[in-house]
Motif scaffolding. Structure first.
Motif, PDB file in Angstrom:
ATOM      1  N   SER A  65       0.818  -1.215   0.000  1.00  0.00           N
ATOM      2  CA  SER A  65       0.000   0.000   0.000  1.00  0.00           C
ATOM      3  C   SER A  65       0.850   1.262   0.000  1.00  0.00           C
ATOM      4  O   SER A  65       0.383   2.326  -0.414  1.00  0.00           O
ATOM      5  N   ASN A  66       2.101   1.149   0.449  1.00  0.00           N
ATOM      6  CA  ASN A  66       2.995   2.313   0.422  1.00  0.00           C
ATOM      7  C   ASN A  66       3.353   2.718  -1.008  1.00  0.00           C
ATOM      8  O   ASN A  66       3.792   3.842  -1.242  1.00  0.00           O
ATOM      9  N   HIS A  67       3.165   1.796  -1.943  1.00  0.00           N
ATOM     10  CA  HIS A  67       3.439   2.089  -3.355  1.00  0.00           C
ATOM     11  C   HIS A  67       2.156   2.341  -4.143  1.00  0.00           C
ATOM     12  O   HIS A  67       2.139   3.157  -5.059  1.00  0.00           O
ATOM     13  N   THR A  68       1.076   1.647  -3.758  1.00  0.00           N
ATOM     14  CA  THR A  68      -0.179   1.763  -4.512  1.00  0.00           C
ATOM     15  C   THR A  68      -1.113   2.817  -3.928  1.00  0.00           C
ATOM     16  O   THR A  68      -2.029   3.267  -4.598  1.00  0.00           O
ATOM     17  N   ASN A  69      -0.889   3.181  -2.660  1.00  0.00           N
ATOM     18  CA  ASN A  69      -1.773   4.068  -1.900  1.00  0.00           C
ATOM     19  C   ASN A  69      -3.164   3.487  -1.715  1.00  0.00           C
ATOM     20  O   ASN A  69      -4.126   4.215  -1.472  1.00  0.00           O
ATOM     21  N   ASN A  70      -3.287   2.161  -1.849  1.00  0.00           N
ATOM     22  CA  ASN A  70      -4.541   1.452  -1.595  1.00  0.00           C
ATOM     23  C   ASN A  70      -4.284   0.334  -0.593  1.00  0.00           C
ATOM     24  O   ASN A  70      -3.270  -0.343  -0.681  1.00  0.00           O
ATOM     25  N   TYR A  71      -5.235   0.137   0.319  1.00  0.00           N
ATOM     26  CA  TYR A  71      -5.227  -1.061   1.141  1.00  0.00           C
ATOM     27  C   TYR A  71      -6.065  -2.114   0.428  1.00  0.00           C
ATOM     28  O   TYR A  71      -7.110  -1.797  -0.149  1.00  0.00           O
ATOM     29  N   VAL A  72      -5.618  -3.364   0.478  1.00  0.00           N
ATOM     30  CA  VAL A  72      -6.393  -4.471  -0.073  1.00  0.00           C
ATOM     31  C   VAL A  72      -7.310  -4.975   1.032  1.00  0.00           C
ATOM     32  O   VAL A  72      -6.857  -5.345   2.108  1.00  0.00           O
ATOM     33  N   VAL A  73      -8.617  -4.980   0.746  1.00  0.00           N
ATOM     34  CA  VAL A  73      -9.613  -5.487   1.689  1.00  0.00           C
ATOM     35  C   VAL A  73     -10.245  -6.708   1.047  1.00  0.00           C
ATOM     36  O   VAL A  73     -11.128  -6.601   0.202  1.00  0.00           O
ATOM     37  N   GLU A  74      -9.745  -7.870   1.438  1.00  0.00           N
ATOM     38  CA  GLU A  74     -10.211  -9.128   0.853  1.00  0.00           C
ATOM     39  C   GLU A  74     -11.635  -9.439   1.302  1.00  0.00           C
ATOM     40  O   GLU A  74     -12.005  -9.202   2.451  1.00  0.00           O
ATOM     41  N   ALA A  75     -12.424  -9.992   0.363  1.00  0.00           N
ATOM     42  CA  ALA A  75     -13.806 -10.358   0.672  1.00  0.00           C
ATOM     43  C   ALA A  75     -14.112 -11.811   0.342  1.00  0.00           C
ATOM     44  O   ALA A  75     -15.065 -12.379   0.882  1.00  0.00           O
ATOM     45  N   GLU A  76     -13.313 -12.403  -0.558  1.00  0.00           N
ATOM     46  CA  GLU A  76     -13.574 -13.784  -0.968  1.00  0.00           C
ATOM     47  C   GLU A  76     -12.265 -14.439  -1.391  1.00  0.00           C
ATOM     48  O   GLU A  76     -11.441 -13.808  -2.039  1.00  0.00           O
ATOM     49  N   PHE A  77     -12.103 -15.710  -1.011  1.00  0.00           N
ATOM     50  CA  PHE A  77     -10.921 -16.472  -1.416  1.00  0.00           C
ATOM     51  C   PHE A  77     -11.377 -17.844  -1.859  1.00  0.00           C
ATOM     52  O   PHE A  77     -12.084 -18.536  -1.125  1.00  0.00           O
ATOM     53  N   ASN A  78     -10.991 -18.212  -3.084  1.00  0.00           N
ATOM     54  CA  ASN A  78     -11.358 -19.511  -3.641  1.00  0.00           C
ATOM     55  C   ASN A  78     -12.873 -19.733  -3.627  1.00  0.00           C
ATOM     56  O   ASN A  78     -13.354 -20.818  -3.332  1.00  0.00           O
ATOM     57  N   GLY A  79     -13.617 -18.669  -3.885  1.00  0.00           N
ATOM     58  CA  GLY A  79     -15.065 -18.756  -3.951  1.00  0.00           C
ATOM     59  C   GLY A  79     -15.775 -18.782  -2.607  1.00  0.00           C
ATOM     60  O   GLY A  79     -16.994 -18.918  -2.549  1.00  0.00           O
ATOM     61  N   GLU A  80     -15.031 -18.639  -1.517  1.00  0.00           N
ATOM     62  CA  GLU A  80     -15.607 -18.673  -0.169  1.00  0.00           C
ATOM     63  C   GLU A  80     -15.445 -17.313   0.513  1.00  0.00           C
ATOM     64  O   GLU A  80     -14.454 -16.631   0.295  1.00  0.00           O
ATOM     65  N   PRO A  81     -16.401 -16.931   1.367  1.00  0.00           N
ATOM     66  CA  PRO A  81     -16.249 -15.684   2.119  1.00  0.00           C
ATOM     67  C   PRO A  81     -14.954 -15.714   2.927  1.00  0.00           C
ATOM     68  O   PRO A  81     -14.578 -16.753   3.480  1.00  0.00           O
ATOM     69  N   SER A  82     -14.269 -14.593   2.964  1.00  0.00           N
ATOM     70  CA  SER A  82     -13.026 -14.482   3.734  1.00  0.00           C
ATOM     71  C   SER A  82     -12.845 -13.052   4.193  1.00  0.00           C
ATOM     72  O   SER A  82     -13.554 -12.153   3.750  1.00  0.00           O
ATOM     73  N   ALA A  83     -11.881 -12.878   5.066  1.00  0.00           N
ATOM     74  CA  ALA A  83     -11.497 -11.549   5.569  1.00  0.00           C
ATOM     75  C   ALA A  83     -12.725 -10.732   5.959  1.00  0.00           C
ATOM     76  O   ALA A  83     -13.398 -11.078   6.923  1.00  0.00           O
ATOM     77  N   LEU A  84     -13.051  -9.689   5.219  1.00  0.00           N
ATOM     78  CA  LEU A  84     -14.131  -8.781   5.616  1.00  0.00           C
ATOM     79  C   LEU A  84     -15.473  -9.494   5.738  1.00  0.00           C
ATOM     80  O   LEU A  84     -16.253  -9.192   6.640  1.00  0.00           O
ATOM     81  N   THR A  85     -15.758 -10.431   4.865  1.00  0.00           N
ATOM     82  CA  THR A  85     -17.060 -11.095   4.911  1.00  0.00           C
ATOM     83  C   THR A  85     -17.098 -12.249   5.910  1.00  0.00           C
ATOM     84  O   THR A  85     -18.175 -12.767   6.202  1.00  0.00           O
ATOM     85  N   ALA A  86     -15.944 -12.655   6.441  1.00  0.00           N
ATOM     86  CA  ALA A  86     -15.900 -13.759   7.403  1.00  0.00           C
ATOM     87  C   ALA A  86     -15.421 -13.318   8.785  1.00  0.00           C
ATOM     88  O   ALA A  86     -15.502 -14.083   9.738  1.00  0.00           O
ATOM     89  N   SER A  87     -14.941 -12.111   8.904  1.00  0.00           N
ATOM     90  CA  SER A  87     -14.352 -11.632  10.150  1.00  0.00           C
ATOM     91  C   SER A  87     -15.404 -11.491  11.250  1.00  0.00           C
ATOM     92  O   SER A  87     -16.529 -11.068  11.001  1.00  0.00           O
ATOM     93  N   VAL A  88     -15.008 -11.850  12.461  1.00  0.00           N
ATOM     94  CA  VAL A  88     -15.841 -11.598  13.636  1.00  0.00           C
ATOM     95  C   VAL A  88     -15.162 -10.572  14.542  1.00  0.00           C
ATOM     96  O   VAL A  88     -15.547 -10.391  15.690  1.00  0.00           O
ATOM     97  N   ALA A  89     -14.150  -9.906  13.993  1.00  0.00           N
ATOM     98  CA  ALA A  89     -13.393  -8.919  14.761  1.00  0.00           C
ATOM     99  C   ALA A  89     -14.227  -7.666  15.010  1.00  0.00           C
ATOM    100  O   ALA A  89     -15.102  -7.306  14.216  1.00  0.00           O
TER     101      ALA A  89
END
Length: 148
Positions: A65-89
Motif C-alpha cells: 500500500s505504500n506504493h499503490t496508496n490502496n489497502y487491499v480489503v479481501e472479501a472472498e478467497f477460492n469462492g468462499e467468504p473471507s477476511a471482511l465477509t468472514a471476520s468476527v473482529a
C-alpha cells in the motif's frame, strides 16, 4: 520495528511477517489491557483477543500500500467468504510498516459498499481472491485510531 519488502513476499514470508505485526499490535494493546493475547494457530475470524473488553482485533499488514496508496480489503478467497465477509473482529488494524490504522469492520463495509471488487491471484496463492482496493486516505478518514 518495521519490515518492508521491495517485492511481494511469498506466502510463508508474508505469514511470518504478519505474525510479527500481530505481536507488535498486541504489545501496544497490553500497555492498557495486560491480558490481551494473540490467538494461537490459525483463526480466520480475528488475530488478537482482549478479555478485559471482550474485543477481537484483526491485523492486516499491507506494505504494498505504500506504493499503490490502496489497502487491499479481501472479501472472498477460492469462492468462499473471507477476511471482511468472514471476520468476527470488532476492529481491524491496517499496518503498512509506517502507520497503524484502526477501523471497525462496519465502517469498512460502508466504505466498500459501492466499490467495484477486483479479482486476482496473489503471489503465493494458487486460486483467486476478490478484494476491494481502497484508497488509504478513505480508510484513514474513517479510522477510529491512527498510530504513527
Amino acid at each position: 520495528m518495521s519490515i518492508l519488502f521491495k517485492t511481494m513476499p511469498d506466502f510463508e514470508t508474508a505469514l511470518s511477517s504478519g505474525k510479527i505485526h500481530e505481536n507488535l499490535i498486541c504489545k501496544k494493546i497490553k500497555t492498557k489491557y495486560p491480558k490481551a493475547f494473540v490467538e494461537k494457530g490459525y483463526c480466520s475470524g480475528f488475530d488478537i483477543f482482549v478479555p478485559e473488553q471482550n474485543i477481537r482485533v484483526e491485523v492486516k499488514q499491507d506494505f504494498k500500500s505504500n506504493h499503490t496508496n490502496n489497502y487491499v480489503v479481501e472479501a472472498e478467497f477460492n469462492g468462499e467468504p473471507s477476511a471482511l465477509t468472514a471476520s468476527v473482529a470488532d476492529y481491524w488494524v491496517f499496518c503498512d510498516g509506517q502507520t497503524d490504522v484502526w477501523i471497525s469492520p462496519d465502517a469498512l463495509k460502508r466504505i466498500v459498499k459501492n466499490m467495484k471488487v477486483a479479482e486476482f491471484i496473489a503471489k503465493g496463492d494458487k486460486v483467486s481472491k476478490k478484494a476491494y482496493l481502497v484508497p488509504k486516505r478513505i480508510i484513514k478518514d474513517n479510522a477510529c485510531l491512527i498510530n504513527e
